[in-house]
Scaffold this motif. Sequence first.
Motif, PDB file in Angstrom:
ATOM      1  N   TRP A  37     -59.690   0.867 -12.487  1.00 42.22           N
ATOM      2  CA  TRP A  37     -60.516   0.692 -11.282  1.00 42.22           C
ATOM      3  C   TRP A  37     -61.204  -0.662 -11.280  1.00 42.22           C
ATOM      4  N   LYS A  38     -61.574  -1.180 -12.450  1.00 44.79           N
ATOM      5  CA  LYS A  38     -62.151  -2.525 -12.515  1.00 44.79           C
ATOM      6  C   LYS A  38     -61.138  -3.563 -12.062  1.00 44.79           C
ATOM      7  N   ILE A  39     -59.906  -3.437 -12.531  1.00 47.56           N
ATOM      8  CA  ILE A  39     -58.864  -4.396 -12.151  1.00 47.56           C
ATOM      9  C   ILE A  39     -58.578  -4.304 -10.652  1.00 47.56           C
ATOM     10  N   ILE A  40     -58.486  -3.091 -10.133  1.00 46.88           N
ATOM     11  CA  ILE A  40     -58.250  -2.917  -8.691  1.00 46.88           C
ATOM     12  C   ILE A  40     -59.422  -3.505  -7.903  1.00 46.88           C
ATOM     13  N   GLY A  41     -60.649  -3.326  -8.375  1.00 48.03           N
ATOM     14  CA  GLY A  41     -61.824  -3.879  -7.701  1.00 48.03           C
ATOM     15  C   GLY A  41     -61.823  -5.392  -7.702  1.00 48.03           C
ATOM     16  N   VAL A  43     -59.187  -7.383  -7.946  1.00 50.14           N
ATOM     17  CA  VAL A  43     -58.115  -7.828  -7.045  1.00 50.14           C
ATOM     18  C   VAL A  43     -58.554  -7.704  -5.586  1.00 50.14           C
ATOM     19  N   ALA A  44     -59.238  -6.617  -5.247  1.00 48.46           N
ATOM     20  CA  ALA A  44     -59.707  -6.425  -3.868  1.00 48.46           C
ATOM     21  C   ALA A  44     -60.741  -7.474  -3.492  1.00 48.46           C
ATOM     22  N   VAL A  45     -61.672  -7.787  -4.393  1.00 49.47           N
ATOM     23  CA  VAL A  45     -62.700  -8.795  -4.102  1.00 49.47           C
ATOM     24  C   VAL A  45     -62.075 -10.171  -3.921  1.00 49.47           C
TER      25      VAL A  45
END
Length: 91
Positions: A37-41, A43-45
Amino acid sequence: MNPDLHPDIAAHLLIRAGSGAMLGRTPVDPREAAMLWKIIGIVAVVWIALAVIGALLEGLFPILVISAIVFGLYLLYKAVSGSGNSTVDKL
């Protein structure tokens, strides 16, 4: 029934084994899920930041081009006008 195995433990083991087997995978470690979830967050930012920067550049680029043309025309006018009070070389 095995007399050494408590029914609550057997039920817990059955549920734990079944939850991973239902989807054909092993149970996920909560630390791995948090890292995902940190990596997905991140990438989204980054994606949102690049979208905002792109929109700003797309909107401001015509203003930059027009201002550069106007400034160039001003410098050309001052150079051609031949007035003795020229400040073109003092920029």
